[in-house]
Scaffold this motif. Structure first.
Motif, PDB file in Angstrom:
ATOM      1  N   ASP A   3       0.813  -1.214   0.000  1.00  0.00           N
ATOM      2  CA  ASP A   3       0.000   0.000   0.000  1.00  0.00           C
ATOM      3  C   ASP A   3       0.850   1.268   0.000  1.00  0.00           C
ATOM      4  N   ILE A   4       2.155   1.140  -0.203  1.00  0.00           N
ATOM      5  CA  ILE A   4       3.056   2.295  -0.273  1.00  0.00           C
ATOM      6  C   ILE A   4       2.870   2.982  -1.619  1.00  0.00           C
ATOM      7  N   LYS A   5       2.790   4.309  -1.588  1.00  0.00           N
ATOM      8  CA  LYS A   5       2.662   5.097  -2.818  1.00  0.00           C
ATOM      9  C   LYS A   5       3.640   6.261  -2.774  1.00  0.00           C
ATOM     10  N   ASN A  60       9.677  15.822  -6.371  1.00  0.00           N
ATOM     11  CA  ASN A  60       9.610  15.597  -4.932  1.00  0.00           C
ATOM     12  C   ASN A  60       8.390  14.744  -4.639  1.00  0.00           C
ATOM     13  N   PHE A  61       8.600  13.716  -3.817  1.00  0.00           N
ATOM     14  CA  PHE A  61       7.522  12.795  -3.484  1.00  0.00           C
ATOM     15  C   PHE A  61       7.428  12.600  -1.983  1.00  0.00           C
ATOM     16  N   GLY A  62       6.219  12.395  -1.534  1.00  0.00           N
ATOM     17  CA  GLY A  62       5.995  11.883  -0.201  1.00  0.00           C
ATOM     18  C   GLY A  62       5.814  10.379  -0.317  1.00  0.00           C
ATOM     19  N   VAL A  63       6.456   9.641   0.561  1.00  0.00           N
ATOM     20  CA  VAL A  63       6.234   8.198   0.639  1.00  0.00           C
ATOM     21  C   VAL A  63       5.034   8.039   1.561  1.00  0.00           C
ATOM     22  N   MET A  64       3.943   7.590   0.989  1.00  0.00           N
ATOM     23  CA  MET A  64       2.689   7.549   1.730  1.00  0.00           C
ATOM     24  C   MET A  64       2.259   6.113   1.987  1.00  0.00           C
TER      25      MET A  64
END
Length: 165
Positions: A3-5, A60-64
């Protein structure tokens, strides 16, 4: 961990969340910059551009994981070569390290890079961070070159690693 995005983030809307994450991962930030994370560290995350690139070349990304930001990632498109992606920072919340999240994030980055037509991923690892060197080697990255500290640098020796996509 499926479920990591990786969700795009920007400075205006996500600086506070990125700073909160960096504060949870202060162990690395202190190792790299010598002090606890602050607003300037986050500004640098969103704005520091490698030579010959523009701010538009940064992703730039957030690991959600669901609604929780468990990491942040910055990638520079086209550095050092047009078909390279340079991972400038992958910073994970220590509470999630060792759970497979890093591997999943790297797989997501590789998938995006392939779809974008990239042929190489590169990054630099602090020589003083053997856990990171081990992690990246486990992910298939190999030494590209050694980058010793110079009088004009931040004082860190680094290993530049690469991974053929």
């Amino acid at each position: 961990m499926s479920d990591i995005k990786l969700l795009p983030i920007n400075q205006r809307d996500h600086s506070e969340d990125a700073l909160d994450l960096a504060q949870r991962a202060a162990d690395y930030v202190i190792l790299e910059v010598g002090h606890a994370p602050n607003a300037a560290f986050i500004d640098d995350f969103f704005e520091a551009v490698p030579p010959d690139l523009n701010k538009s070349d940064l992703m730039n990304f957030g690991v959600m994981q669901q609604t929780a930001m468990t990491g942040i990632v910055c990638i520079a498109k086209g550095y050092e070569l047009p078909t390279d992606w340079w991972i400038g920072l992958l910073l994970l919340d220590p509470a999630y390290r060792g759970s497979g999240i890093g591997h999943n994030v790297v797989q997501l980055i590789k998938t995006r890079a392939r779809k974008a037509g990239m042929t190489m991923l590169k990054l630099a690892v602090l020589e003083s961070n053997p856990r990171a060197l081990h992690f990246w080697a486990r992910e298939g990255f190999v030494p590209h070159r050694y980058a010793p500290a110079t009088p004009d640098s931040d004082g860190h020796n680094r290993w530049v690693l690469k991974h053929q996509i």
